[in-house]
Design a protein around this motif. Structure first.
Motif, PDB file in Angstrom:
ATOM      1  N   GLY A 315     -38.698  -8.098  -0.003  1.00  0.00           N
ATOM      2  CA  GLY A 315     -39.736  -8.862   0.680  1.00  0.00           C
ATOM      3  C   GLY A 315     -39.886 -10.247   0.099  1.00  0.00           C
ATOM      4  N   GLU A 316     -39.567 -10.360  -1.191  1.00  0.00           N
ATOM      5  CA  GLU A 316     -39.633 -11.664  -1.871  1.00  0.00           C
ATOM      6  C   GLU A 316     -38.304 -12.030  -2.517  1.00  0.00           C
ATOM      7  N   GLY A 317     -37.283 -11.291  -2.216  1.00  0.00           N
ATOM      8  CA  GLY A 317     -35.985 -11.559  -2.818  1.00  0.00           C
ATOM      9  C   GLY A 317     -35.057 -10.383  -2.638  1.00  0.00           C
ATOM     10  N   TRP A 318     -34.244 -10.144  -3.646  1.00  0.00           N
ATOM     11  CA  TRP A 318     -33.213  -9.099  -3.560  1.00  0.00           C
ATOM     12  C   TRP A 318     -33.218  -8.293  -4.848  1.00  0.00           C
ATOM     13  N   LEU A 319     -33.032  -6.972  -4.712  1.00  0.00           N
ATOM     14  CA  LEU A 319     -33.098  -6.070  -5.854  1.00  0.00           C
ATOM     15  C   LEU A 319     -31.851  -5.196  -5.908  1.00  0.00           C
ATOM     16  N   VAL A 320     -31.298  -5.062  -7.088  1.00  0.00           N
ATOM     17  CA  VAL A 320     -30.213  -4.122  -7.361  1.00  0.00           C
ATOM     18  C   VAL A 320     -30.664  -3.231  -8.503  1.00  0.00           C
ATOM     19  N   THR A 321     -30.630  -1.917  -8.282  1.00  0.00           N
ATOM     20  CA  THR A 321     -30.992  -0.977  -9.321  1.00  0.00           C
ATOM     21  C   THR A 321     -29.921   0.102  -9.426  1.00  0.00           C
TER      22      THR A 321
END
Length: 330
Positions: A315-321
Motif C-alpha cells: 500500500g505504501e511500497g513493496w515487501l519481500v519476506t
C-alpha cells in the motif's frame, strides 16, 4: 552390430547335455525315435539327475528371457523347450510333459519380469540423473541472474547518473567512474567465485560471516538502507548463501523497479528455528510479474529449502519476506 555368443554357447551346451543324458539313460535308439529297443543306464534314471537337468534348463531359460536380445532369446528358449519336451517324452511319455512345459513358461515369465524391472530401474536412474542436471542448470541460471543482475544494475544506475550530471558538472561525473570501476571489479570477482563454486559443487559458495556479508552488501547497494541484522555465527553455510542471495536480489529489484524509493529497510534475524528476513521499501508498487526472473528465482530458492516466501505491495511500497528453516532440507 555386436553379437553376444554366450547365450548361443550356453544353449548348445545344455541342449547337448540333456540329449546325451536322455540317450544314456533310455538308449540312443529311443532318443532318435527308433523302433529298436533302447539300452540305457538305469543309474541315470533317478530323481536327482532329473532334478538337476530341470534346474539347469530352467536356469538357462530364465537367464535368456532376462538378459539375451529379444529374437535370439525366443529362438533359444524354443530350442530348450523342445529338447526338454523330447527328454520328458522319451523318459516318461505324458506323465510329466505338462509340468515341464508349465515350468518353462514360469521361467520365461520370471525372466521377462526381471528384464522389465531392470529396464524400469535404468529408466528411473536416467530420469533421476536428468532431474539432477535440470536442477543444476536451474541453480546455475539462478546464480548467474543473482550475481550479474545485482552488480550490472548498480553499474548501470551509476552510469546513467553520470550521464545526467555530466552536462552540468564533468568533474563530478568523472568521479562517478570510480564507482562503476568498483562495480565491474566486484562483478568480475563474483563471477569468478560463482564459477569456482559450481566446479566445487557449491561448497565454496557458503558464506563464512553472514552478518558481515549482509552489512557489506547493504553498504555497496547504493541505496539509503536501514539494516538490522541479528544472526548467530553458526548459521549453516547453505542457508547463509540463500539468505545473502535473497537480500541481494531484493535490493536489486528496488534499484530496478522502485527508482522513487527514499527508504529501504532490511531486517534479518533468527526466529523460532528459522531465519526471518524482510526487505521493504516505500517506492511505487509494481506488478508481481515484471518480465524478469528475480521473484521466480527467490521463490524457488526458498521452497527448495522448505521455507515460506511472500512478495507483494504493502500500500505504501513493496515487501519481500522469507522464512528459512535452520535445518536445511536435503
Amino acid at each position: 552390430m555386436r553379437v553376444h555368443h554366450r547365450p548361443f554357447v550356453a544353449t548348445a551346451v545344455v541342449c547337448a547335455a540333456v540329449f546325451v543324458i536322455t540317450g544314456l539313460s533310455n538308449g540312443f535308439s529311443r532318443a532318435f525315435f527308433q523302433d529298436a529297443p533302447g539300452v540305457g543306464q538305469t543309474l541315470l534314471r533317478t530323481p536327482f539327475v532329473a532334478t538337476v537337468q530341470a534346474l539347469l534348463v530352467l536356469g538357462v531359460v530364465f537367464w535368456l528371457a532376462w538378459k539375451a536380445p529379444l529374437w535370439p532369446a525366443v529362438a533359444l528358449v524354443t530350442a530348450l523347450e523342445l529338447v526338454s519336451a523330447h527328454a520328458t517324452w522319451v523318459s516318461f511319455r505324458f506323465t510329466y510333459l505338462p509340468l515341464v512345459l508349465a515350468a518353462g513358461l514360469v521361467a520365461v515369465g520370471a525372466g521377462l519380469y526381471a528384464r522389465l524391472f531392470e529396464r524400469s530401474r535404468a529408466e528411473r536412474a536416467a530420469a533421476a540423473e536428468e532431474r539432477a542436471r535440470r536442477d543444476e542448470r536451474l541453480d546455475m541460471a539462478r546464480e548467474l541472474h543473482d550475481v550479474v543482475a545485482h552488480h550490472v544494475t548498480g553499474m548501470l544506475v551509476q552510469a546513467q547518473a553520470a550521464l545526467v550530471v555530466a552536462e552540468q558538472d564533468k568533474d563530478r561525473a568523472c568521479g562517478m567512474l570510480n564507482g562503476i570501476v568498483d562495480g565491474g571489479t566486484d562483478a568480475l570477482g563474483a563471477m569468478r567465485l560463482m564459477v569456482r563454486t559450481l566446479r566445487d559443487n557449491g561448497a565454496a559458495a557458503a558464506t563464512g560471516d553472514l552478518s558481515a556479508d549482509l552489512l557489506q552488501l547493504v553498504e555497496k547497494s547504493g541505496l539509503q538502507v536501514r539494516a538490522n541484522v541479528e544472526l548467530p555465527a553458526d548459521v549453516p553455510p547453505e542457508l547463509g548463501r540463500s539468505v545473502l542471495r535473497l537480500v541481494q536480489e531484493s535490493l536489486t529489484n528496488v534499484r530496478k523497479h522502485a527508482v522513487d524509493a527514499t527508504d529501504v529497510e532490511v531486517d534479518v534475524r533468527l526466529g523460532a528455528g528459522a531465519v526471518m528476513l524482510s526487505v521493504v521499501d516505500n517506492g511505487t508498487a509494481r506488478p508481481s510479474h515484471s518480465g524478469g526472473f528475480g521473484l521466480v528465482g527467490m521463490r524457488e530458492r526458498v521452497h527448495e529449502l522448505g521455507g515460506r516466501f511472500f512478495a507483494g505491495p504493502t500500500g505504501e511500497g513493496w515487501l519481500v519476506t522469507a522464512e528459512l528453516p535452520l535445518e536445511v532440507r536435503a
